[in-house]
Scaffold this active site. Structure first.
Site, PDB file in Angstrom:
ATOM      1  N   LYS A 170     -14.000  33.345  64.004  1.00  0.00           N
ATOM      2  CA  LYS A 170     -12.601  33.693  64.310  1.00  0.00           C
ATOM      3  C   LYS A 170     -11.989  34.184  63.001  1.00  0.00           C
ATOM      4  O   LYS A 170     -11.640  33.393  62.136  1.00  0.00           O
ATOM      5  CB  LYS A 170     -11.856  32.466  64.841  1.00  0.00           C
ATOM      6  N   GLY A 203      -4.660  31.828  65.031  1.00  0.00           N
ATOM      7  CA  GLY A 203      -5.144  30.548  64.527  1.00  0.00           C
ATOM      8  C   GLY A 203      -4.884  29.371  65.455  1.00  0.00           C
ATOM      9  O   GLY A 203      -5.816  28.660  65.835  1.00  0.00           O
ATOM     10  N   GLU A 245     -12.636  25.514  52.296  1.00  0.00           N
ATOM     11  CA  GLU A 245     -12.302  26.250  51.075  1.00  0.00           C
ATOM     12  C   GLU A 245     -10.799  26.464  51.111  1.00  0.00           C
ATOM     13  O   GLU A 245     -10.314  27.281  51.884  1.00  0.00           O
ATOM     14  CB  GLU A 245     -13.017  27.602  51.040  1.00  0.00           C
ATOM     15  N   CYS A 279      -7.522  32.990  45.988  1.00  0.00           N
ATOM     16  CA  CYS A 279      -7.345  31.532  45.896  1.00  0.00           C
ATOM     17  C   CYS A 279      -7.736  31.015  44.526  1.00  0.00           C
ATOM     18  O   CYS A 279      -7.187  30.043  44.042  1.00  0.00           O
ATOM     19  CB  CYS A 279      -8.115  30.833  47.001  1.00  0.00           C
ATOM     20  N   GLU A 369       0.712  26.821  45.316  1.00  0.00           N
ATOM     21  CA  GLU A 369       0.031  28.114  45.419  1.00  0.00           C
ATOM     22  C   GLU A 369       1.003  29.144  45.962  1.00  0.00           C
ATOM     23  O   GLU A 369       1.560  28.963  47.041  1.00  0.00           O
ATOM     24  CB  GLU A 369      -1.176  27.976  46.354  1.00  0.00           C
TER      25      GLU A 369
HETATM   26  P1  NAP Z   1      -4.049  30.031  57.292  1.00  0.00           P
HETATM   27  O1  NAP Z   1      -3.017  29.933  58.348  1.00  0.00           O
HETATM   28  O2  NAP Z   1      -4.635  28.777  56.781  1.00  0.00           O
HETATM   29  O3  NAP Z   1      -5.182  31.002  57.838  1.00  0.00           O
HETATM   30  C1  NAP Z   1      -6.571  30.914  57.628  1.00  0.00           C
HETATM   31  C2  NAP Z   1      -7.325  31.071  58.945  1.00  0.00           C
HETATM   32  O4  NAP Z   1      -7.085  29.928  59.774  1.00  0.00           O
HETATM   33  C3  NAP Z   1      -6.870  32.254  59.778  1.00  0.00           C
HETATM   34  O5  NAP Z   1      -7.956  32.766  60.498  1.00  0.00           O
HETATM   35  C4  NAP Z   1      -5.873  31.614  60.703  1.00  0.00           C
HETATM   36  O6  NAP Z   1      -5.571  32.351  61.844  1.00  0.00           O
HETATM   37  C5  NAP Z   1      -6.571  30.313  61.026  1.00  0.00           C
HETATM   38  N1  NAP Z   1      -5.697  29.263  61.545  1.00  0.00           N
HETATM   39  C6  NAP Z   1      -4.351  29.146  61.413  1.00  0.00           C
HETATM   40  N2  NAP Z   1      -3.918  28.034  62.051  1.00  0.00           N
HETATM   41  C7  NAP Z   1      -5.012  27.445  62.603  1.00  0.00           C
HETATM   42  C8  NAP Z   1      -5.213  26.273  63.387  1.00  0.00           C
HETATM   43  N3  NAP Z   1      -4.191  25.478  63.726  1.00  0.00           N
HETATM   44  N4  NAP Z   1      -6.464  25.956  63.779  1.00  0.00           N
HETATM   45  C9  NAP Z   1      -7.500  26.737  63.425  1.00  0.00           C
HETATM   46  N5  NAP Z   1      -7.377  27.857  62.697  1.00  0.00           N
HETATM   47  C10 NAP Z   1      -6.147  28.214  62.281  1.00  0.00           C
HETATM   48  O7  NAP Z   1      -3.489  30.826  56.083  1.00  0.00           O
HETATM   49  P2  NAP Z   1      -2.406  32.013  56.172  1.00  0.00           P
HETATM   50  O8  NAP Z   1      -1.296  31.686  57.115  1.00  0.00           O
HETATM   51  O9  NAP Z   1      -3.117  33.243  56.437  1.00  0.00           O
HETATM   52  O10 NAP Z   1      -1.843  31.980  54.679  1.00  0.00           O
HETATM   53  C11 NAP Z   1      -0.936  30.966  54.275  1.00  0.00           C
HETATM   54  C12 NAP Z   1      -1.233  30.474  52.878  1.00  0.00           C
HETATM   55  O11 NAP Z   1      -2.557  29.949  52.818  1.00  0.00           O
HETATM   56  C13 NAP Z   1      -1.249  31.532  51.809  1.00  0.00           C
HETATM   57  O12 NAP Z   1      -0.003  31.836  51.331  1.00  0.00           O
HETATM   58  C14 NAP Z   1      -2.125  30.901  50.772  1.00  0.00           C
HETATM   59  O13 NAP Z   1      -1.407  30.022  49.974  1.00  0.00           O
HETATM   60  C15 NAP Z   1      -3.115  30.142  51.567  1.00  0.00           C
HETATM   61  N6  NAP Z   1      -4.387  30.881  51.707  1.00  0.00           N
HETATM   62  C16 NAP Z   1      -5.432  30.499  50.961  1.00  0.00           C
HETATM   63  C17 NAP Z   1      -6.622  31.182  51.067  1.00  0.00           C
HETATM   64  C18 NAP Z   1      -7.821  30.807  50.277  1.00  0.00           C
HETATM   65  O14 NAP Z   1      -8.723  31.618  50.163  1.00  0.00           O
HETATM   66  N7  NAP Z   1      -7.901  29.624  49.747  1.00  0.00           N
HETATM   67  C19 NAP Z   1      -6.740  32.258  51.915  1.00  0.00           C
HETATM   68  C20 NAP Z   1      -5.640  32.628  52.685  1.00  0.00           C
HETATM   69  C21 NAP Z   1      -4.487  31.920  52.571  1.00  0.00           C
HETATM   70  P3  NAP Z   1      -4.347  33.400  61.745  1.00  0.00           P
HETATM   71  O15 NAP Z   1      -4.866  34.534  60.987  1.00  0.00           O
HETATM   72  O16 NAP Z   1      -4.024  33.748  63.137  1.00  0.00           O
HETATM   73  O17 NAP Z   1      -3.205  32.696  61.051  1.00  0.00           O
END
Ligand code: NAP
Ligand code: MG
Length: 462
Positions: A170, A203, A245, A279, A369
């Site tokens: 996903k 997500g 991660e 990250c 972050e």
């Molecule tokens: P995120 O919501 O954690 O998204 C990561 C993945 O998880 C996406 O595929 C997302 O889908 C999915 N997801 C979201 N909610 C979920 C749930 N309840 N159950 C299962 N999967 C779920 O991150 P984001 O909203 O894209 O970014 C928010 C913040 O996360 C950023 O500002 C940053 O600080 C951090 N981040 C960190 C990394 C890293 O590499 N460590 C990468 C990205 C973001 P959707 O795409 O539909 O949301």
């Protein structure tokens, strides 16, 4: 941009169970460039069933044959590298050169590394009167973010396939097009039907359904700490394996003996590349008080040069989030020396390359972050102070140490609570384990350590 209107399940593009879709937006001009299905629990269930059905045969496939498929996958990625770069540029907004050199090139290197590892790894070992077999964990649910959209997919799928696992992916809702391209590549590489499956979606709907599906044996997640915590909780309740991660707030420690200008310039480039959406970015620069003002001036100049070259952040929500952190930095008393919260352009989700001086370790911008092009420069008194500041966050993903003498930098790095440290600007290595100490995550990706995440042991005694 080319977009499939179905999910890749059991070797073919299948119609989605529901009607809902996701518009893919180009962050540079805010135009819709494609639409993909928003998968439901039903789509996820079909994909997991396909992955389960394909598991016994794939797990029994000789490692050399799995290696051959991964080698073929690498070759398809090479043949389509320009298209990969264009796709990532269109949906993530990163400058085309960066997409070519990083977003397309790194996945090729990682796929190649697992083609080699699958062929050479010892899936069987002796321990006294036992033979230990390293067997695939089973069906993997992979959930990936948008910031390095293809790299994060390949860093999970390639070792999983090398191990003999089958996968349901996903990808992030913001970057589904390169995920679809990847599914085509897997297909063209001759990977058997059901071994790799793709469900696009949101997500909290498709992602959550995948993480909670009883037919998934291991959930491998990259993204925010908030969602990671939720996934860890669900996996714990189901007693299934999990790899996380998560975020980072890495320190770039410049010791007094270092080449200051080089350390600052590389440090700024590290934070500004991919518009700060990395990250492992070194978002906290630590400088000795005697060199502090010189470093701040160098950093401000370096950041200003990025003004024209930097891409946007991924979406409006991220832009708002990054801006609010910049405002918070000002409100908490940090000194803005480059950039700021104002948008540098009328169209697109741009944020100006921003540098803060006089940042103290307890400030919000030094602890949380931000995930945008924002660098904090902190002052330290002596080496012990630098270490305390470097280790003083909940994260521990990466970092850097600069010193005149390599041994001095290594001695400092060994005391850092972090999973990966670059010494005097050390180069990226696709074989080096990547992953976090503390709240930056659980588990490692890349190289043999990344492969081991997808294996479980069985010992036979004689
Ligand atoms: P995120 O919501 O954690 O998204 C990561 C993945 O998880 C996406 O595929 C997302 O889908 C999915 N997801 C979201 N909610 C979920 C749930 N309840 N159950 C299962 N999967 C779920 O991150 P984001 O909203 O894209 O970014 C928010 C913040 O996360 C950023 O500002 C940053 O600080 C951090 N981040 C960190 C990394 C890293 O590499 N460590 C990468 C990205 C973001 P959707 O795409 O539909 O949301
Ligand atoms: Mg999200």
């Amino acid at each position: 941009m080319k977009a499939h209107d179905g999910h890749y399940i059991d070797g073919a593009w299948r119609p989605a169970a529901g009607q809902d879709g996701i518009d893919v937006v180009n962050p540079v001009d805010e135009q819709v460039i494609g639409r993909v299905p928003a998968g439901t629990a039903e789509d996820v269930d079909q994909a997991v069933r396909a992955a389960r059905a394909a598991l016994p045969a794939w797990a029994a496939t000789p490692p050399a044959e799995r290696a051959a498929r991964l080698g073929a996958l690498r070759d398809v990625l090479v043949a389509r590298k320009d298209e990969i770069a264009e796709t990532v540029t269109a949906e993530l907004g990163s400058p085309l050169k960066f997409s070519e050199n990083v977003h397309a090139a790194v996945p090729i290197a990682v796929a190649g590394s697992y083609a080699e590892l699958a062929a050479t790894y010892a899936f069987e070992e002796k321990a006294g009167n036992s033979t230990v077999y390293l067997e695939p964990v089973g069906v993997v649910g992979a959930i990936t973010p948008w910031n390095y959209p293809l790299h994060q997919i390949v860093a999970k799928v390639a070792p999983a396939l090398a191990a003999g696992c089958t996968v349901v992916l996903k990808p992030a809702e913001d970057t589904p097009l390169v995920a679809q391209l990847f599914a085509e590549a897997v297909h063209d590489a001759g990977v058997p039907a059901g071994v790799f499956n793709l469900v696009t979606g949101l997500g909290p709907v498709a992602g959550q359904a995948l993480a909670e599906h009883p037919g998934v044996d291991l959930v491998s997640f990259t993204g925010s700490t908030a969602v990671g915590r939720q996934i860890g909780r669900a996996a714990g309740a189901a007693v299934k394996r999990v790899a996380l991660e998560l975020g980072g707030k890495s320190a770039n420690v410049i010791l007094p003996s270092a080449d200051l200008a080089k350390a600052v310039n590389v440090g700024v480039a590290n934070v500004m590349s991919n518009s700060g959406q990395t990250c492992s970015a070194w978002t906290r620069m630590l400088v000795h008080r005697d060199q502090y003002e010189e470093a701040v001036a160098l950093a401000a100049t370096a950041a200003a040069k990025y003004g024209e070259r930097i891409g946007p952040v991924v979406n409006a929500k991220q832009r708002a989030r990054v801006r609010s952190y910049i405002e918070k930095g000002v409100a908490e008393g940090a000194r803005l020396v480059a950039g700021g919260p104002e948008s540098p352009r009328e169209q697109g989700y741009f944020v100006a390359p921003t540098v803060f001086a006089d940042v103290t370790p307890e400030m919000t911008i030094a602890q949380e972050e931000i995930f945008g092009p924002v660098l904090s420069v902190l002052r330290y008194e002596d080496e012990e102070d630098a270490l305390r500041i470097a280790n003083g966050t909940v994260y521990g993903l990466a970092g850097a140490v600069w010193a005149g003498d390599e041994a001095e930098a290594v001695a400092f790095a060994r005391r850092m609570d972090t999973g990966q440290v670059d010494i005097n600007g050390g180069r990226f290595n696709p074989l080096a384990p990547f992953g976090g100490y503390k709240q930056s995550g659980v588990g490692r990706e890349l190289g043999t350590h990344g492969l081991a995440e997808y294996l479980q042991t069985k010992s036979l005694q004689f």
